[in-house]
Write an enzyme that holds these catalytic residues in place. Sequence first.
Site, mmCIF file in Angstrom:
data_model
loop_
_atom_site.group_PDB
_atom_site.id
_atom_site.type_symbol
_atom_site.label_atom_id
_atom_site.label_comp_id
_atom_site.label_asym_id
_atom_site.label_seq_id
_atom_site.Cartn_x
_atom_site.Cartn_y
_atom_site.Cartn_z
ATOM 1 N N ASP A 31 69.480 136.314 69.523
ATOM 2 C CA ASP A 31 70.559 135.910 70.440
ATOM 3 C C ASP A 31 70.295 134.466 70.798
ATOM 4 O O ASP A 31 69.140 134.076 71.004
ATOM 5 C CB ASP A 31 70.524 136.815 71.695
ATOM 6 N N LEU A 33 71.507 133.182 73.502
ATOM 7 C CA LEU A 33 71.602 133.193 74.981
ATOM 8 C C LEU A 33 72.746 132.312 75.485
ATOM 9 O O LEU A 33 72.715 131.850 76.626
ATOM 10 C CB LEU A 33 70.266 132.816 75.637
ATOM 11 N N SER A 34 73.769 132.098 74.649
ATOM 12 C CA SER A 34 74.891 131.257 75.086
ATOM 13 C C SER A 34 75.709 131.949 76.167
ATOM 14 O O SER A 34 76.385 131.300 76.944
ATOM 15 C CB SER A 34 75.796 130.907 73.892
ATOM 16 N N ASP A 58 70.314 131.021 66.838
ATOM 17 C CA ASP A 58 71.768 130.932 66.713
ATOM 18 C C ASP A 58 72.135 131.382 65.302
ATOM 19 O O ASP A 58 71.548 130.896 64.322
ATOM 20 C CB ASP A 58 72.183 129.468 66.945
ATOM 21 N N PHE A 82 76.572 142.255 67.325
ATOM 22 C CA PHE A 82 77.370 142.023 68.537
ATOM 23 C C PHE A 82 77.689 140.548 68.747
ATOM 24 O O PHE A 82 78.634 140.226 69.469
ATOM 25 C CB PHE A 82 76.586 142.459 69.790
ATOM 26 N N SER A 126 87.274 145.397 67.652
ATOM 27 C CA SER A 126 87.954 145.495 68.953
ATOM 28 C C SER A 126 89.328 146.113 68.766
ATOM 29 O O SER A 126 89.956 145.961 67.704
ATOM 30 C CB SER A 126 88.090 144.077 69.505
ATOM 31 N N TYR A 150 90.896 134.649 68.886
ATOM 32 C CA TYR A 150 89.823 135.649 69.043
ATOM 33 C C TYR A 150 90.170 136.906 68.226
ATOM 34 O O TYR A 150 89.358 137.386 67.423
ATOM 35 C CB TYR A 150 89.617 136.016 70.518
ATOM 36 N N LYS A 154 88.421 138.659 64.654
ATOM 37 C CA LYS A 154 87.957 140.042 64.433
ATOM 38 C C LYS A 154 88.618 140.625 63.178
ATOM 39 O O LYS A 154 87.973 141.302 62.372
ATOM 40 C CB LYS A 154 88.281 140.922 65.655
ATOM 41 N N ASN A 180 88.360 149.033 76.174
ATOM 42 C CA ASN A 180 87.954 148.137 77.272
ATOM 43 C C ASN A 180 86.656 148.612 77.910
ATOM 44 O O ASN A 180 86.672 149.461 78.800
ATOM 45 C CB ASN A 180 89.056 148.073 78.331
ATOM 46 N N ARG A 232 95.409 150.552 80.100
ATOM 47 C CA ARG A 232 94.353 150.304 79.122
ATOM 48 C C ARG A 232 93.439 151.517 79.007
ATOM 49 O O ARG A 232 93.382 152.357 79.902
ATOM 50 C CB ARG A 232 93.485 149.098 79.542
HETATM 51 P P1 NAD Z 1 78.497 139.184 75.470
HETATM 52 O O1 NAD Z 1 78.980 137.783 75.518
HETATM 53 O O2 NAD Z 1 77.900 139.760 76.699
HETATM 54 O O3 NAD Z 1 77.440 139.354 74.273
HETATM 55 C C1 NAD Z 1 77.500 138.571 73.107
HETATM 56 C C2 NAD Z 1 76.106 138.012 72.870
HETATM 57 O O4 NAD Z 1 76.117 137.239 71.685
HETATM 58 C C3 NAD Z 1 75.628 137.112 74.006
HETATM 59 O O5 NAD Z 1 74.347 137.515 74.409
HETATM 60 C C4 NAD Z 1 75.614 135.719 73.393
HETATM 61 O O6 NAD Z 1 74.588 134.909 73.936
HETATM 62 C C5 NAD Z 1 75.382 136.041 71.917
HETATM 63 N N1 NAD Z 1 75.884 135.043 70.972
HETATM 64 C C6 NAD Z 1 77.126 134.481 70.922
HETATM 65 N N2 NAD Z 1 77.210 133.648 69.878
HETATM 66 C C7 NAD Z 1 76.011 133.679 69.241
HETATM 67 C C8 NAD Z 1 75.478 133.028 68.103
HETATM 68 N N3 NAD Z 1 76.190 132.136 67.382
HETATM 69 N N4 NAD Z 1 74.203 133.291 67.743
HETATM 70 C C9 NAD Z 1 73.453 134.159 68.449
HETATM 71 N N5 NAD Z 1 73.901 134.795 69.536
HETATM 72 C C10 NAD Z 1 75.168 134.565 69.930
HETATM 73 O O7 NAD Z 1 79.710 140.090 74.965
HETATM 74 P P2 NAD Z 1 79.850 141.674 74.896
HETATM 75 O O8 NAD Z 1 80.896 142.073 75.871
HETATM 76 O O9 NAD Z 1 78.527 142.303 74.948
HETATM 77 O O10 NAD Z 1 80.500 141.807 73.453
HETATM 78 C C11 NAD Z 1 79.711 142.062 72.312
HETATM 79 C C12 NAD Z 1 80.605 142.099 71.092
HETATM 80 O O11 NAD Z 1 81.605 143.098 71.288
HETATM 81 C C13 NAD Z 1 81.356 140.795 70.830
HETATM 82 O O12 NAD Z 1 81.407 140.594 69.428
HETATM 83 C C14 NAD Z 1 82.744 141.072 71.364
HETATM 84 O O13 NAD Z 1 83.725 140.315 70.706
HETATM 85 C C15 NAD Z 1 82.892 142.544 71.060
HETATM 86 N N6 NAD Z 1 83.839 143.220 71.955
HETATM 87 C C16 NAD Z 1 83.697 143.090 73.314
HETATM 88 C C17 NAD Z 1 84.616 143.715 74.157
HETATM 89 C C18 NAD Z 1 84.533 143.541 75.645
HETATM 90 O O14 NAD Z 1 85.559 143.712 76.316
HETATM 91 N N7 NAD Z 1 83.381 143.237 76.215
HETATM 92 C C19 NAD Z 1 85.663 144.486 73.608
HETATM 93 C C20 NAD Z 1 85.752 144.604 72.217
HETATM 94 C C21 NAD Z 1 84.830 143.965 71.391
HETATM 95 C C1 WQD Z 2 92.768 144.590 81.640
HETATM 96 C C2 WQD Z 2 94.055 144.742 82.418
HETATM 97 C C3 WQD Z 2 95.314 142.715 82.683
HETATM 98 C C4 WQD Z 2 92.395 140.640 85.175
HETATM 99 C C5 WQD Z 2 90.477 142.187 76.702
HETATM 100 C C6 WQD Z 2 90.684 141.541 75.370
HETATM 101 C C7 WQD Z 2 90.541 142.577 74.282
HETATM 102 C C8 WQD Z 2 89.215 143.335 74.427
HETATM 103 C C9 WQD Z 2 89.070 143.914 75.784
HETATM 104 C C10 WQD Z 2 87.487 142.143 73.295
HETATM 105 C C11 WQD Z 2 95.209 143.972 81.808
HETATM 106 C C12 WQD Z 2 94.825 143.225 84.015
HETATM 107 C C13 WQD Z 2 93.029 141.591 84.411
HETATM 108 C C14 WQD Z 2 92.953 140.295 86.441
HETATM 109 C C15 WQD Z 2 94.708 141.903 86.072
HETATM 110 N N1 WQD Z 2 88.093 142.453 74.325
HETATM 111 N N2 WQD Z 2 94.169 142.206 84.852
HETATM 112 N N3 WQD Z 2 94.096 140.952 86.846
HETATM 113 O O1 WQD Z 2 93.187 141.999 78.286
HETATM 114 O O2 WQD Z 2 93.043 144.534 78.152
HETATM 115 O O3 WQD Z 2 91.472 143.171 76.893
HETATM 116 O O4 WQD Z 2 89.207 142.857 76.765
HETATM 117 O O5 WQD Z 2 87.722 142.441 72.155
HETATM 118 O O6 WQD Z 2 90.610 141.897 73.087
HETATM 119 O O7 WQD Z 2 91.979 140.976 75.323
HETATM 120 O O8 WQD Z 2 91.221 143.244 79.320
HETATM 121 O O9 WQD Z 2 90.030 143.194 81.469
HETATM 122 O O10 WQD Z 2 91.336 141.148 80.747
HETATM 123 O O11 WQD Z 2 92.564 143.197 81.417
HETATM 124 O O12 WQD Z 2 95.740 142.458 86.488
HETATM 125 O O13 WQD Z 2 92.446 139.433 87.176
HETATM 126 O O14 WQD Z 2 93.855 144.192 83.722
HETATM 127 O O15 WQD Z 2 96.632 142.238 82.798
HETATM 128 O O16 WQD Z 2 96.345 144.748 81.975
HETATM 129 P P1 WQD Z 2 92.369 143.203 78.175
HETATM 130 P P2 WQD Z 2 91.206 142.624 80.763
#
Ligand code: NAD
Ligand code: WQD
Length: 338
Positions: A31, A33-34, A58, A82, A126, A150, A154, A180, A232
């Site tokens: 990681d 750590l960004s 990285d 991740f 996602s 974004y 994916k 979510n 959601r």
């Molecule tokens: P997060 O930001 O907490 O974790 C991602 C980690 O990747 C971080 O620790 C960051 O420092 C590290 N990172 C980023 N770029 C890097 C690089 N170039 N090299 C090494 N490390 C790097 O996010 P999360 O919520 O834990 O999400 C993890 C994965 O799941 C992501 O790919 C995200 O797109 C996907 N995802 C997240 C959600 C969500 O809502 N949290 C939903 C769907 C998919």
């Molecule tokens: C949830 C709901 C907002 C903030 C995102 C990414 C998606 C996936 C999951 C990574 C929505 C509402 C939010 C606020 C609000 N991530 N909301 N007030 O947009 O469903 O999904 O995270 O892959 O790709 O787009 O998640 O938590 O932003 O929003 O009313 O201040 O809450 O409109 O309906 P979202 P979110």
Amino acid sequence: MNLLVTGGAGYIGSHTCLELLKQNHNITVVDNLSNSSEESLRRVQQITGKKLSFYKVDLLDRDALNNVLQSQSKKIDAVIHFAGFKAVGESVQRPLWYYQNNVQSTLNLCEVMDANGVRNIIFSSSCTVYGNPDVVPVHEDLPLSGTNPYGRSKVMVEQVLNDIYQADNRWNIGLLRYFNPIGAHESGQIGEDPLGIPNNLLPYISQVAIGKLKQLTVFGGDYSTADGSCVRDYIHVVDLAVGHVKALEKLEENPGVVAYNLGTGQGYSVLEVIAAFEKVTGEKVPHIISGRRSGDAAECYGNPEKAKMELSWQAERSIEDMCRDTWRWQKANPNGYC
Ligand code: NAD
Ligand code: WQD
């Protein structure tokens, strides 16, 4: 198994490392750590009483990544990937940054894996790959489309991974489409620690409840949903983490490329989430209803049946559990890992 976990210090990664350690897997985290802190991994090891290895690397630095794989005393069996950026709005502002960090880094990772004979990968996809769905619940066979950089990153990575498998069917690839993720580990010691003002709903709610933010803005009250706010599929991060353990077991069957929705299958509206949070915490969440946020779909929830049938996995924690655990983490760590 001997596992490499990219982005393992982040929100979902740290919870998954914890579940993997509980199952006695050996873990190496890379990681940069960004968007995270090494403190999350320290706590994971403290909670489980088990050790993991950490490299601050990285994924865009292919040589450094290759060195990590080369330095393993036992070959890596599989990678859980991740690492990446995840903020939709930021991706619109800085598309090249997102394509570099999400797509180029994955190309580097796959090249390094292949060179080291590692061909099993689980990728953090996602629900965003379904675009703005016409029909819910969404299922895995729907066509994929991104509605922002974004989301397109994916979709692109899913396509790249499919192509890699078409060219060399020794690969096994799990595409996990998360809905979510919210909540935190029940210990209250690890959780989501967003930088700055949160974009996502639950971190925002909990920072309002603890008094760091004044009020929540509900984006839209005129959608064609039961109460007018967006719906959601919220899933507890620990259920999601367990889904990765199950997906790893699936890869051992050499399935080729497999995609799974990881969600509960149950949609909740923004107003229902606020009500659930207020009920289980006893805290008020002051909020106003404003205009819609650009790009939001009215409803998005998934059909999780395929994961249930093929992975013997289903989400077990309720929306109340998700809110309770988020709040426990927030109260114990008002400033996150700082
Ligand atoms: P997060 O930001 O907490 O974790 C991602 C980690 O990747 C971080 O620790 C960051 O420092 C590290 N990172 C980023 N770029 C890097 C690089 N170039 N090299 C090494 N490390 C790097 O996010 P999360 O919520 O834990 O999400 C993890 C994965 O799941 C992501 O790919 C995200 O797109 C996907 N995802 C997240 C959600 C969500 O809502 N949290 C939903 C769907 C998919
Ligand atoms: C949830 C709901 C907002 C903030 C995102 C990414 C998606 C996936 C999951 C990574 C929505 C509402 C939010 C606020 C609000 N991530 N909301 N007030 O947009 O469903 O999904 O995270 O892959 O790709 O787009 O998640 O938590 O932003 O929003 O009313 O201040 O809450 O409109 O309906 P979202 P979110």
